[in-house]
Design a protein around this motif. Sequence first.
Motif, PDB file in Angstrom:
ATOM      1  N   LYS A 308       0.838  -1.210   0.000  1.00 17.88           N
ATOM      2  CA  LYS A 308       0.000   0.000   0.000  1.00 17.88           C
ATOM      3  C   LYS A 308       0.867   1.251   0.000  1.00 17.88           C
ATOM      4  CE  LYS A 308      -3.945  -1.460   2.745  1.00 17.88           C
ATOM      5  NZ  LYS A 308      -4.623  -1.273   4.021  1.00 17.88           N
ATOM      6  N   ARG A 309       1.887   1.219   0.837  1.00 19.95           N
ATOM      7  CA  ARG A 309       2.736   2.399   0.982  1.00 19.95           C
ATOM      8  C   ARG A 309       3.515   2.666  -0.300  1.00 19.95           C
ATOM      9  NH1 ARG A 309       7.779   3.265   4.554  1.00 19.95           N
ATOM     10  NH2 ARG A 309       8.278   1.808   2.890  1.00 19.95           N
ATOM     11  N   LYS A 310       3.936   1.598  -0.946  1.00 17.78           N
ATOM     12  CA  LYS A 310       4.667   1.743  -2.219  1.00 17.78           C
ATOM     13  C   LYS A 310       3.787   2.450  -3.242  1.00 17.78           C
ATOM     14  CE  LYS A 310       7.657  -2.008  -2.676  1.00 17.78           C
ATOM     15  NZ  LYS A 310       7.808  -3.394  -3.163  1.00 17.78           N
ATOM     16  N   ASN A 313       3.378   6.121  -2.294  1.00 18.69           N
ATOM     17  CA  ASN A 313       4.587   6.916  -2.560  1.00 18.69           C
ATOM     18  C   ASN A 313       4.816   7.143  -4.046  1.00 18.69           C
ATOM     19  OD1 ASN A 313       5.019   7.058   0.125  1.00 18.69           O
ATOM     20  ND2 ASN A 313       6.707   5.567   0.184  1.00 18.69           N
ATOM     21  N   ALA A 314       4.327   6.195  -4.850  1.00 15.02           N
ATOM     22  CA  ALA A 314       4.531   6.309  -6.297  1.00 15.02           C
ATOM     23  C   ALA A 314       3.618   7.372  -6.897  1.00 15.02           C
ATOM     24  CB  ALA A 314       4.301   4.961  -6.962  1.00 15.02           C
TER      25      ALA A 314
END
Lengths: 315, 95, 252
Positions: A308-310, A313-314
């Motif tokens: 989720k965080r990836k 951040n993208a």
Amino acid sequence: MKEVNITELERRFQEKIDNDIKIEPRDWMPEEYRQTLIRQISQHAHSEIVGMLPEGNWITRAPNLRRKAVLLAKVQDEAGHGLYLYSAVETLGADREATIDDLHTGKAKYSSIFNYPTTSWADMGSIGWLVDGAAIMNQVPICRCSYGPYARAMVRVCKEESFHQRQGFEIISLLAQGTPEQKAMAQESFNRFWWPAIMMFGPNDADSKHTAQSMKWKIKRNTNDELRQMFIDVTVPQAEMIGLTIPDKDLKFNKETGHYETGPIDWDEFWEVVKGNGPCNKERVDARRKAKEDGLWVREAAMAYAEKRKVKNAS
Amino acid sequence: MANQEWPLWEVFIRSKQGLNHKHVGSLRASDEQMAVDNARDVYTRRSEGVSIWVVESNNVFASEPAQADSLFEPADSKAYRHPMFYDVPDGISHM
Amino acid sequence: MEKNTNLFEYVLRMGDDSLILGHRVSEWCGHGPILEEDIALTNISLDLIGQATNLLEYAGEIEGKGRDGDAIAFLRCDREYKNLLLVEQTNGDFGKTMMRQFFFDAFRRLLFERLLKSSDIQLAAIADKSLKETKYHLKHSSEWMIRLGDGTDESHSRIQDSLDSLWKYTNELFFMDEVDFSLIKEGIIPSMDGIQEEWLVYVTSILEEATLSIPTNNWKQEGGRIGKHTEHLGFILAELQYMQRAYPNMKW
């Protein structure tokens, strides 16, 4: 580039080994060498991890704060050692969790000694002194093993393990010099662990199917019987020094060879425990399997969150 | 569930100020922050480090061992890169 | 003399918190959700046992009756243990263990930060050492709050359950009685008032990031600080004290 045939590759491989040049992960190696290493290193790693259980058993019951901290640190080291070894297994293209699953299904083995119960505090002494003592005897030569990552992991393990044996000997010798109850506790524990510790070196050389090839590849540097003899020769005087009796009426010192000779080893018991019929085989594997199953939701959650965080951040 | 395994990370530790980070092994972690924390707990239990690098193993690109001859052997014949190649007369110091 | 009795009681309470929580966390050793986390949990437990040793040794010195840390840790009856009810709660699943740790770490960090300025030099020294450890524990437990809260549906619901079941024990973190009041007056310990506010701000911010909701039911449980415990403590002591009770007066 010229095609090099397998025989030539094998010849060059063995030449490197004969010249004590280490084999590194991406080097060409015979498939059988790779498989032998995967089997041996993962067994070794499993032994460290399963080995946490019999001692972990006593962490909450350690008799004082110092012993509690030492035992915790020691069992934690075993987790660390398992991890260094799994790291080495992964350099061979094997997957750590897959090898752990082999442990859980009974396909992979681990050191039989951990299938014996720890029923008294003195067992913390016996394990450190005898089991770690035997393990060190086994492991020191592996520091010179032909496979680089295994040898390096072993150097680290041996360095860290030097305190393990000492703390065990400290426990047992204190008991052996303590009150009558403590002495009895020490002797009773020694009686239970002596023979299984001797069996830790594996079957007699004549019955050990992997020894010859492993020695040629320098995965193994000494035979089972050589290591066993070294262990007996150093341990008997230690036991005598602290006033414990070796539970072997046939034990004698051979002046000509300079070695101790033991009575017959009960190999039937050894093979039965290897096959899964030891006192705690089922408990040990069940405990490891349960830890992995109970932790599944945690590992999944961490992975889901990382993904989720990836994505966040993208964008 | 498939593909729930945490990625593998390579761990590099600087053992003290003034030295390079050195490869010490690998571990599993779900993200880079956890990888650093796990490296701290696994690889610096005996004060072995003052700084940690982690690199996801997938991101390491390595030279091919099969090409080692052409990559590294040509350097062996260039002894003039080393100081021992040159004669210095006796009595000359600080060189 | 009065001061010493109060200080003894205070240090004992802190020491018991570390001892009992260290005991609980040590139960994980060998059973963690993954090898790396098993090692991390054991590090936390080791830090707590170390803190307990320092604090209980110090309590023994203050008391001046010749009891050492071990005598205090192992040879009291249940009513004489003064730890928080929070720390004796069972481990439950990994999420519950982390939730318990998170509440405790957040509190301990604020407490140790203030104890650095204690007029009692030894207490300040223990706080200095423990603060470094506690900051790391808090980072670890806070990260897990967020991962589990904002991870999968299953992890969210499990960790929310743990939050719901443990919330009632958090008020006791800020417990104060005459022991505290007199030590506060003397500048030995900080007042809890500021701590409670800051704790709530920090905890709320992490739990919000973790998409979790703090229970609205504010009914609280306390009693540990005055020796009134939950059923769990007896079982902890049965294991903790087993050797000392079964084989009294021996060296190990």
